[in-house]
Write an enzyme that holds these catalytic residues in place. Structure first.
Site, PDB file in Angstrom:
ATOM      1  N   CYS A   1       7.563   7.859   8.887  1.00 40.28           N
ATOM      2  CA  CYS A   1       7.268   8.732   7.887  1.00 40.28           C
ATOM      3  C   CYS A   1       8.289   9.764   7.691  1.00 40.28           C
ATOM      4  O   CYS A   1       9.042  10.203   8.492  1.00 40.28           O
ATOM      5  CB  CYS A   1       5.837   9.377   8.138  1.00 40.28           C
TER       6      CYS A   1
ATOM      7  N   ASN B   1       4.020   7.090  15.117  1.00 38.73           N
ATOM      8  CA  ASN B   1       4.261   6.477  14.079  1.00 38.73           C
ATOM      9  C   ASN B   1       5.543   7.109  13.692  1.00 38.73           C
ATOM     10  O   ASN B   1       5.382   8.476  13.182  1.00 38.73           O
ATOM     11  CB  ASN B   1       3.386   6.345  12.904  1.00 38.73           C
TER      12      ASN B   1
ATOM     13  N   GLY C   1       0.967  -8.241   5.816  1.00 48.14           N
ATOM     14  CA  GLY C   1       0.180  -9.371   5.673  1.00 48.14           C
ATOM     15  C   GLY C   1       1.209 -10.525   6.054  1.00 48.14           C
ATOM     16  O   GLY C   1       2.418 -10.333   6.364  1.00 48.14           O
TER      17      GLY C   1
ATOM     18  N   ASN D   1       0.894  -1.216   0.212  1.00 50.91           N
ATOM     19  CA  ASN D   1      -0.054   0.058   0.044  1.00 50.91           C
ATOM     20  C   ASN D   1       0.827   1.061   0.089  1.00 50.91           C
ATOM     21  O   ASN D   1       1.841   1.345   0.426  1.00 50.91           O
ATOM     22  CB  ASN D   1      -0.982  -0.049   1.412  1.00 50.91           C
ATOM     23  N   ALA D   2       0.337   2.326  -0.582  1.00 51.73           N
ATOM     24  CA  ALA D   2       1.034   3.640  -0.824  1.00 51.73           C
ATOM     25  C   ALA D   2      -0.022   4.589  -0.408  1.00 51.73           C
ATOM     26  O   ALA D   2      -0.508   5.353  -1.346  1.00 51.73           O
ATOM     27  CB  ALA D   2       1.833   3.807  -2.009  1.00 51.73           C
TER      28      ALA D   2
END
Ligand SMILES: Cc1cc2nc3c(=O)[nH]c(=O)nc-3n(C[C@H](O)[C@H](O)[C@H](O)COP(=O)(O)O)c2cc1C
Length: 307
Positions: A134, A131, A221, A73-74
């Site tokens: 980033c 987080n 995943g 994912n982006a």
């Protein structure tokens, strides 16, 4: 004599969870999206989609690609921004009986500090998850999570701004995750969570183009579970604060692997997209395992891997 149910509750610093199963940030929206599918009050806690100071539209599509055993994912940290979260999303979450953990991200230390200050006295927030994976745009692409000094600086800034428990979420895109974990522990983190996604890419050979508009994205995943497990095991053996494991947990057996490796709690991410009820099945599966092994509580399981 009737056996009592095993005690699934865990402590993450000052935070008490009724069971160790949390939702991973970015894979469970702001909770309400799953209300019709899951008994939200049965979760250990909800970690919401990462928030920045201002709303972010995220990247251009295509933003997700399925790969064998994993998802790329982006999304680009699309989110409603802190003020909209407090006004529109938190009132629903506040009514739940489970702890709500707010995931935050900043482009520089000032933004992390401002976010933490803004959230510090807002009712209904049990902890912050920070987080640090980033890009620091201002500093020319340095990622806080890959430099132990920068990781410690962010932790100190958030620590100084809030009394809430703070969980620092580590990036796996590093050579030595232990040094980053130790640095954030030293800087005042109450816990660490790991891992975030691993950088990857996928190519459409007919079009000869990247499948993601952003070219690269984060892999999550089942494909990343062995890496996550190894990192959790390494970090749990090196720090004195609780470790929260995350990465490819799809079933109760996966979650149990992380607990045995030393995680005090786990986060379920991509599994929510495949099976929205995965968290419920994982909680029941852990409970059933404890009963089957005659264990009274989960604490006797954490870190009990036999080498
Ligand atoms: C679509 C998507 C969005 C995500 N957004 C965030 C986010 O906003 N903040 C964050 O810290 N992690 C985010 N993550 C990372 C997950 O929380 C988790 O660390 C990662 O997916 C690994 O766990 P999993 O294999 O169980 O999905 C996101 C992951 C996915 C798949």
């Amino acid at each position: 004599m009737k056996k009592t149910n095993p005690d699934l509750s865990v402590r993450i610093g000052l935070l008490r969870l009724q069971n160790p199963v949390l939702t991973a940030s970015g894979t469970f929206g702001y909770g309400q999206e799953y209300a019709g599918l899951v008994d939200l009050n049965r979760l250990g806690g909800i970690i919401v989609k990462g928030l920045s100071l201002n709303p972010r539209p995220g990247n251009m599509p295509p933003r997700t690609v399925e790969t064998p055993c994993g998802l790329l994912n982006a999304i680009g940290l699309q989110n409603v921004g802190v003020e909209n979260f407090i006004a529109d999303k938190l009132p629903f979450l506040r009514k739940l009986s489970v702890p709500v953990i707010v995931n935050i991200l900043g482009q520089d230390i000032k933004e992390y500090r401002k976010l933490a200050e803004r959230l510090s006295n807002v009712e209904g927030i049990a902890a912050l998850e920070v987080n640090i994976s980033c890009p620091n745009v201002k500093k020319g692409g340095v990622v806080f999570g890959t430099d132990y000094k920068a990781a410690a600086r962010v932790t100190r800034a958030v620590r100084a701004a809030v009394r809430l428990p703070i969980i620092i979420k580590l990036s796996p895109n590093v050579t030595d995750i232990v040094s980053i974990a130790r640095a954030v522990e030293e800087a005042g983190a109450d816990a660490v969570s790991l891992i975030n996604t691993l950088t990857g890419m996928a190519i459409d050979v007919e079009a000869r183009r990247p499948k993601l508009h952003n070219v690269t994205g984060g892999l999550s995943g089942p494909a990343i579970k062995p890496v996550a497990l190894r990192m959790v095991w390494q970090v749990a053996g090196a720090v004195n604060i609780p470790v929260i494991g995350c990465g490819g947990i799809m079933t109760a057996a996966d979650a149990l692997e992380f607990l045995l490796a030393g995680a005090s709690a786990v986060q379920v991410g991509t599994a929510n997209f495949v099976n929205p009820r995965a968290t419920m099945e994982i909680i029941s599966g852990i409970e059933e395992y404890l009963a089957r092994h005659d264990l009274k509580d989960i604490k006797s399981l954490v870190g009990s891997l036999i080498l």
